[in-house]
Design a protein around this motif. Structure first.
Motif, short mmCIF file in Angstrom:
data_model
loop_
_atom_site.label_atom_id
_atom_site.label_comp_id
_atom_site.label_asym_id
_atom_site.label_seq_id
_atom_site.Cartn_x
_atom_site.Cartn_y
_atom_site.Cartn_z
N SER A 145 20.08 11.16 1.59
CA SER A 145 21.43 11.03 2.13
C SER A 145 22.33 12.19 1.73
O SER A 145 23.11 12.68 2.54
CB SER A 145 22.08 9.72 1.66
N VAL A 146 22.24 12.65 0.46
CA VAL A 146 23.12 13.70 -0.01
C VAL A 146 22.32 14.75 -0.76
O VAL A 146 21.55 14.42 -1.66
CB VAL A 146 24.22 13.16 -0.95
N ALA A 147 22.51 16.03 -0.41
CA ALA A 147 21.91 17.13 -1.14
C ALA A 147 23.03 18.02 -1.68
O ALA A 147 23.85 18.53 -0.90
CB ALA A 147 20.99 17.94 -0.24
N ILE A 148 23.09 18.19 -3.00
CA ILE A 148 24.08 19.05 -3.63
C ILE A 148 23.33 20.24 -4.22
O ILE A 148 22.50 20.07 -5.11
CB ILE A 148 24.84 18.31 -4.76
N ASN A 173 17.24 4.33 2.41
CA ASN A 173 17.16 5.78 2.61
C ASN A 173 15.95 6.31 1.86
O ASN A 173 15.53 5.74 0.85
CB ASN A 173 18.43 6.45 2.10
N GLU A 174 15.41 7.43 2.34
CA GLU A 174 14.21 7.93 1.68
C GLU A 174 14.00 9.42 1.94
O GLU A 174 14.48 10.00 2.90
CB GLU A 174 12.97 7.16 2.13
N VAL A 187 18.32 9.00 -2.29
CA VAL A 187 19.72 9.02 -1.84
C VAL A 187 20.37 10.36 -2.18
O VAL A 187 20.92 11.03 -1.30
CB VAL A 187 20.54 7.88 -2.48
N ILE A 188 20.30 10.79 -3.44
CA ILE A 188 21.04 11.97 -3.87
C ILE A 188 20.15 12.92 -4.67
O ILE A 188 19.46 12.51 -5.62
CB ILE A 188 22.25 11.57 -4.75
N TYR A 189 20.19 14.19 -4.29
CA TYR A 189 19.65 15.27 -5.11
C TYR A 189 20.85 16.01 -5.68
O TYR A 189 21.67 16.56 -4.94
CB TYR A 189 18.79 16.21 -4.27
N ASN A 190 20.97 16.04 -7.00
CA ASN A 190 22.16 16.59 -7.65
C ASN A 190 21.83 17.84 -8.45
O ASN A 190 21.12 17.79 -9.44
CB ASN A 190 22.78 15.55 -8.58
#
Length: 205
Positions: free
Chosen positions: A103-106, A123-124, A140-143
């Motif tokens: 969902s989110v890539a930072i 999500n996947e 969901v999130i890669y931070n």
């Protein structure tokens, strides 16, 4: 409801970069959800993963440079599946892996994600490992910067590493509901790599 078109493979929202792919030098703030308690607006962002006809290589949110994203109640991220990455050029601070952030890539150290509420479910990131067991991170999130979580529900998300969060830098989790998430390898909820830069705090603000 905002539903991914069956043949659309790219990022939905890009924050910190112009439409021509030029990185912005100033802070850019993007808000989703009801910032005020008495607001009753709702938005569902549906990845339509059961019906897409292309390999999705974009996240819902892609944060770079000095992006600031605030997510509040009233927003649902659901059914997003990412199997590759379209942004891999050297202009980003980090040369990031092939499949990250359902969902989110930072991807830069100066971006900030604040989650005050919302729902993140089903999500996947592709859970089938590549030959090096890398790059399938954060359902969901890669931070790779700073993520602060003050609320929200995370349910039924999955990845190879980090079913909900793959944290490579700083993550503060003050309040959240995290339930029934899975990882094909390690970290059903959170995965932190063997890096001296990774820090995760879970507790009171």
């Amino acid at each position: 409801t905002l539903t991914r078109k069956a043949d659309f493979a790219s990022d939905v929202f890009v924050v910190g970069e112009t439409a021509k792919g030029v990185l912005t030098e100033n802070e850019v703030e993007f808000v989703l959800g009801n910032e005020e308690p008495d607001e009753q607006n709702t938005l569902t962002i549906d990845g339509n993963k059961a019906n897409v006809t292309v390999e999705v290589v974009g996240s819902v949110l892609f944060l770079t440079k000095k992006a600031i994203v605030n997510i509040y109640d009233g927003v649902t991220f659901q059914n997003n599946k990412k199997v590759g990455n379209e942004k891999t050029s050297g202009k980003y601070t980090v040369s990031y892996p092939a499949r990250i952030g359902g969902s989110v890539a930072i991807v830069t150290g100066s971006a900030t994600l604040n989650i005050y509420g919302g729902n993140f479910k089903n999500n996947e990131v592709n859970t089938v490992s590549d030959e090096n067991n890398t790059g399938i991170q954060g359902g969901v999130i890669y931070n790779y910067s700073t993520t602060n979580i003050y609320g929200g529900t995370f349910e039924g998300n999955t990845a190879y590493f980090g079913g909900v969060f793959f944290n490579y830098r700083t993550m503060n989790i003050y309040k959240a509901t995290i339930v029934d998430n899975t990882a094909a390898s390690l970290g059903g909820a959170i995965y932190m790599p063997n890096s001296g830069a990774a820090f995760t705090y879970i507790g009171d603000e």
